[in-house]
Motif scaffolding. Structure first.
Motif, PDB file in Angstrom:
ATOM      1  N   GLN A 142       1.026  -1.320   0.105  1.00  0.00           N
ATOM      2  CA  GLN A 142       0.076   0.198  -0.117  1.00  0.00           C
ATOM      3  C   GLN A 142       0.699   1.356  -0.079  1.00  0.00           C
ATOM      4  N   GLN A 143       1.951   1.082   0.784  1.00  0.00           N
ATOM      5  CA  GLN A 143       2.903   2.343   0.868  1.00  0.00           C
ATOM      6  C   GLN A 143       3.373   2.564  -0.647  1.00  0.00           C
ATOM      7  N   GLN A 144       3.830   1.564  -1.448  1.00  0.00           N
ATOM      8  CA  GLN A 144       4.210   1.923  -2.640  1.00  0.00           C
ATOM      9  C   GLN A 144       3.377   2.233  -3.864  1.00  0.00           C
ATOM     10  N   ALA A 145       1.895   1.951  -3.515  1.00  0.00           N
ATOM     11  CA  ALA A 145       0.953   2.194  -4.429  1.00  0.00           C
ATOM     12  C   ALA A 145       1.191   3.383  -5.018  1.00  0.00           C
ATOM     13  N   GLY A 146       0.986   3.742  -6.593  1.00  0.00           N
ATOM     14  CA  GLY A 146       1.147   4.721  -7.255  1.00  0.00           C
ATOM     15  C   GLY A 146       2.390   5.459  -7.176  1.00  0.00           C
ATOM     16  N   GLN A 147       3.707   4.723  -6.854  1.00  0.00           N
ATOM     17  CA  GLN A 147       5.004   5.214  -7.002  1.00  0.00           C
ATOM     18  C   GLN A 147       5.388   4.817  -8.257  1.00  0.00           C
ATOM     19  N   GLN A 148       6.344   5.637  -8.735  1.00  0.00           N
ATOM     20  CA  GLN A 148       6.973   5.467  -9.965  1.00  0.00           C
ATOM     21  C   GLN A 148       8.539   5.076 -10.004  1.00  0.00           C
ATOM     22  N   GLU A 149       8.960   4.223 -11.087  1.00  0.00           N
ATOM     23  CA  GLU A 149      10.221   4.296 -11.327  1.00  0.00           C
ATOM     24  C   GLU A 149      10.610   4.684 -12.686  1.00  0.00           C
ATOM     25  N   TYR A 150      11.918   5.216 -12.616  1.00  0.00           N
ATOM     26  CA  TYR A 150      12.354   6.084 -13.867  1.00  0.00           C
ATOM     27  C   TYR A 150      13.526   5.325 -14.487  1.00  0.00           C
ATOM     28  N   LYS A 151      13.705   5.301 -15.785  1.00  0.00           N
ATOM     29  CA  LYS A 151      14.845   4.810 -16.670  1.00  0.00           C
ATOM     30  C   LYS A 151      15.665   6.079 -16.865  1.00  0.00           C
ATOM     31  N   VAL A 152      16.889   6.168 -16.232  1.00  0.00           N
ATOM     32  CA  VAL A 152      17.476   7.356 -16.062  1.00  0.00           C
ATOM     33  C   VAL A 152      18.862   7.264 -17.000  1.00  0.00           C
ATOM     34  N   ARG A 153      19.378   8.087 -17.517  1.00  0.00           N
ATOM     35  CA  ARG A 153      20.826   8.248 -17.773  1.00  0.00           C
ATOM     36  C   ARG A 153      21.394   9.564 -17.834  1.00  0.00           C
ATOM     37  N   HIS A 154      22.745   9.643 -17.457  1.00  0.00           N
ATOM     38  CA  HIS A 154      23.498  10.911 -16.695  1.00  0.00           C
ATOM     39  C   HIS A 154      24.698  11.091 -17.488  1.00  0.00           C
ATOM     40  N   ILE A 155      25.393  12.012 -17.055  1.00  0.00           N
ATOM     41  CA  ILE A 155      26.784  12.421 -17.704  1.00  0.00           C
ATOM     42  C   ILE A 155      27.377  12.983 -16.246  1.00  0.00           C
ATOM     43  N   LEU A 156      28.283  12.527 -15.636  1.00  0.00           N
ATOM     44  CA  LEU A 156      29.027  13.123 -14.554  1.00  0.00           C
ATOM     45  C   LEU A 156      30.322  13.758 -14.983  1.00  0.00           C
ATOM     46  N   VAL A 157      30.483  15.024 -14.567  1.00  0.00           N
ATOM     47  CA  VAL A 157      31.760  15.648 -14.959  1.00  0.00           C
ATOM     48  C   VAL A 157      32.042  16.563 -13.599  1.00  0.00           C
ATOM     49  N   GLU A 158      33.501  17.088 -13.667  1.00  0.00           N
ATOM     50  CA  GLU A 158      34.110  17.595 -12.456  1.00  0.00           C
ATOM     51  C   GLU A 158      33.331  19.040 -12.166  1.00  0.00           C
ATOM     52  N   ASP A 159      33.255  19.762 -13.189  1.00  0.00           N
ATOM     53  CA  ASP A 159      32.846  21.208 -13.074  1.00  0.00           C
ATOM     54  C   ASP A 159      31.553  21.621 -13.698  1.00  0.00           C
ATOM     55  N   GLU A 160      31.045  22.679 -13.440  1.00  0.00           N
ATOM     56  CA  GLU A 160      29.923  23.147 -13.855  1.00  0.00           C
ATOM     57  C   GLU A 160      30.021  23.813 -15.353  1.00  0.00           C
ATOM     58  N   LYS A 161      31.024  24.296 -15.770  1.00  0.00           N
ATOM     59  CA  LYS A 161      31.300  24.646 -17.087  1.00  0.00           C
ATOM     60  C   LYS A 161      31.357  23.613 -17.889  1.00  0.00           C
ATOM     61  N   THR A 162      31.847  22.626 -17.728  1.00  0.00           N
ATOM     62  CA  THR A 162      32.066  21.452 -18.500  1.00  0.00           C
ATOM     63  C   THR A 162      30.621  20.709 -18.653  1.00  0.00           C
ATOM     64  N   ALA A 163      29.695  20.809 -17.670  1.00  0.00           N
ATOM     65  CA  ALA A 163      28.504  20.335 -17.641  1.00  0.00           C
ATOM     66  C   ALA A 163      27.698  21.263 -18.671  1.00  0.00           C
ATOM     67  N   ASN A 164      27.684  22.288 -18.342  1.00  0.00           N
ATOM     68  CA  ASN A 164      26.896  23.352 -19.249  1.00  0.00           C
ATOM     69  C   ASN A 164      27.381  23.290 -20.698  1.00  0.00           C
ATOM     70  N   ASP A 165      28.562  23.207 -20.895  1.00  0.00           N
ATOM     71  CA  ASP A 165      28.920  23.140 -22.500  1.00  0.00           C
ATOM     72  C   ASP A 165      28.342  21.606 -23.059  1.00  0.00           C
ATOM     73  N   LEU A 166      28.524  20.642 -22.244  1.00  0.00           N
ATOM     74  CA  LEU A 166      27.970  19.493 -22.893  1.00  0.00           C
ATOM     75  C   LEU A 166      26.447  19.452 -22.957  1.00  0.00           C
ATOM     76  N   LEU A 167      25.758  20.144 -21.778  1.00  0.00           N
ATOM     77  CA  LEU A 167      24.237  20.025 -21.893  1.00  0.00           C
ATOM     78  C   LEU A 167      23.965  20.864 -22.999  1.00  0.00           C
ATOM     79  N   ALA A 168      24.734  21.970 -23.383  1.00  0.00           N
ATOM     80  CA  ALA A 168      24.193  22.647 -24.727  1.00  0.00           C
ATOM     81  C   ALA A 168      24.202  21.791 -25.808  1.00  0.00           C
ATOM     82  N   GLN A 169      25.252  21.145 -25.994  1.00  0.00           N
ATOM     83  CA  GLN A 169      25.326  20.302 -27.159  1.00  0.00           C
ATOM     84  C   GLN A 169      24.485  19.187 -27.156  1.00  0.00           C
ATOM     85  N   ILE A 170      24.094  18.595 -25.928  1.00  0.00           N
ATOM     86  CA  ILE A 170      22.787  17.700 -25.945  1.00  0.00           C
ATOM     87  C   ILE A 170      21.456  18.351 -26.407  1.00  0.00           C
TER      88      ILE A 170
END
Length: 258
Positions: free
Chosen positions: A122-150
């Motif tokens: 009952q506690q788990q009723a209605g809960q969702q699970e997600y199929k996720v993908r991510h890219i992990l990098v050291e700094d915010e600038k690199t992350a922003n540059d990659l996000l812009a390309q994606i």
């Protein structure tokens, strides 16, 4: 003739008594009952009763008796630290036996397991699970540059993950983390995953203690709760531990502690 008959009778009485011992060590008897109890303990731990096991147990008991006698002869048994260890070992055995006895007298019932299963489901009723993908990098600038390309071309996500992600496990798989509920992730990551819809890319990188993440939810689905038979052992063990915890609490509350 009468003496021979009496001697034969005495031997007939003595043989069964002697048969109760499997060995003697310097006059100290090792009883059949002790060996049987040792074997029973090993069997309860997964061993198989066999002539080979019984012979091994017999030799082990003989060795122990030899060493114990030597320890007592040399005064080792009277040393303070040894006495402390013996006392602690005795206490540990008694505590384990007490808990085992309590569980034997108060077994977890099928109704308790079913009720706990229904509660969790009952506690788990209605809960969702997600199929996720991510890219992990050291700094915010690199992350922003990659996000812009994606954002310009989502098809680049997998290649960019393989080339840039610090997460070796998912990075080699194009950033794929598989299916999981948000609770499997650290909070900032989980909050972002829970806020995204199917096919949605987080509009900005997310920072955690591991670095900066570019997150995309590829798909969502309701959490599939496992059948009772599959989780019964875990539920039963959980209920057993809860019962022991409550029992221990009651004993402590009844004790006079100054």
């Amino acid at each position: 003739m009468k003496r021979i008959v009496m001697l034969a009778a005495a031997c007939a009485v003595a043989v069964p008594a002697f048969a109760q011992n499997v060995a003697t060590v310097n006059g100290k008897a090792i009883s059949q009952q002790s060996l049987d109890q040792f074997v029973k303990l090993l069997v309860s731990q997964g061993a198989t009763d066999s002539p080979q096991l019984r012979e091994q147990v017999k030799q082990e008991m003989i060795n122990r008796q030899i060493f114990v006698q030597a320890a007592e002869k040399d005064g080792v048994a009277k040393q303070a630290d040894v006495q402390t260890e013996i006392s602690l070992a005795r206490e540990g055995i008694l505590v384990r036996a007490l808990m085992a006895d309590y569980l034997k007298k108060h077994p977890v019932t099928d109704k308790q397991i079913q009720d706990e299963y229904n509660k969790a489901k009952q506690q788990q009723a209605g809960q969702q699970e997600y199929k996720v993908r991510h890219i992990l990098v050291e700094d915010e600038k690199t992350a922003n540059d990659l996000l812009a390309q994606i954002k310009k071309d989502k098809s680049k996500f997998a290649d960019l993950a393989k080339k840039n992600s610090k997460d070796p496990g998912s990075g080699a798989n194009g950033g794929d983390l598989g299916w999981a509920p948000p609770t499997n992730y650290v909070k900032p990551f989980a909050d972002t995953v829970g806020s995204l819809k199917k096919g949605q890319l987080a509009d900005k990188p997310v920072q955690t203690q591991f670095g900066w993440h570019i997150i995309e939810v590829e798909d969502t689905r309701p959490v599939e709760f496992p059948p009772l038979d599959q989780v019964r052992p875990q539920l039963e063990e959980m209920l057993r531990q809860q019962a022991l915890g409550e029992y221990q609490k009651q004993l402590r509350e009844k004790a006079t502690i100054k």
